[in-house]
Design an enzyme around this catalytic site. Sequence first.
Site, mmCIF file in Angstrom:
data_model
loop_
_atom_site.group_PDB
_atom_site.id
_atom_site.type_symbol
_atom_site.label_atom_id
_atom_site.label_comp_id
_atom_site.label_asym_id
_atom_site.label_seq_id
_atom_site.Cartn_x
_atom_site.Cartn_y
_atom_site.Cartn_z
ATOM 1 N N HIS A 20 28.847 20.410 26.806
ATOM 2 C CA HIS A 20 30.048 21.253 26.742
ATOM 3 C C HIS A 20 30.271 21.813 25.337
ATOM 4 C CE1 HIS A 20 32.121 18.161 24.432
ATOM 5 N NE2 HIS A 20 31.553 17.279 25.242
ATOM 6 N N GLU A 94 31.190 11.427 30.994
ATOM 7 C CA GLU A 94 30.745 10.760 29.777
ATOM 8 C C GLU A 94 31.003 9.255 29.848
ATOM 9 O OE1 GLU A 94 28.740 10.423 27.611
ATOM 10 O OE2 GLU A 94 29.260 11.655 25.854
#
Length: 200
Positions: A20, A94
Amino acid sequence: MSRSITEMPAPAPRLALVRHGATAWTLAGRYQGRADPPLCPQGIAEAATLAATLHGQAIGQIVTSPLQRARQTAAILASAANLASPETDDNLSEISYGAWEGLTQPEIKSSWPGLLREWKHTPESARFPGGGSLADMRPRVRAALSTWRRAAHAQSVLLVTHAIWIKLALVETGLLAPADFRHIRVPTSTLFWLPPEKNL
């Protein structure tokens, strides 16, 4: 010595890993994990730049972590490629840093110096306070790679995810030695095409 993942062309259907764009926490050096800060202006610009580099690539699908910074990045990429809204896969999330989330490294060092040393030198044995570990995360990484490798046989697929996730995926596919886990850098908005012979 730190190394950076490099971009590679994708002439045939392939699977790609995308980190990202930047957030305010990224720029401040704060551990993010499962915390959910949005992209900052720099992160939005990074995602737009990455989208431009993908112009002309035959991207068939974009899949994203459910965390906001990944979803925003994926949406920018999908819009530029005229694709449908990205699919969300919880397995792309994550690692959980637990009590470390929102803290900088100096702040962490003041409270958990031993654990920070462990994370830097023997990351596979570290467990974050109130959070997870690499061992906890590995089954999710394997499951996502197993799912999306099949889709990538027919069309190129981008997985928009996070730095630790990408490092573990590279270890799982044999592209990164476990000993190099802590040494390789995964900058924000980095894209890495997995080689065909290693296409998961």
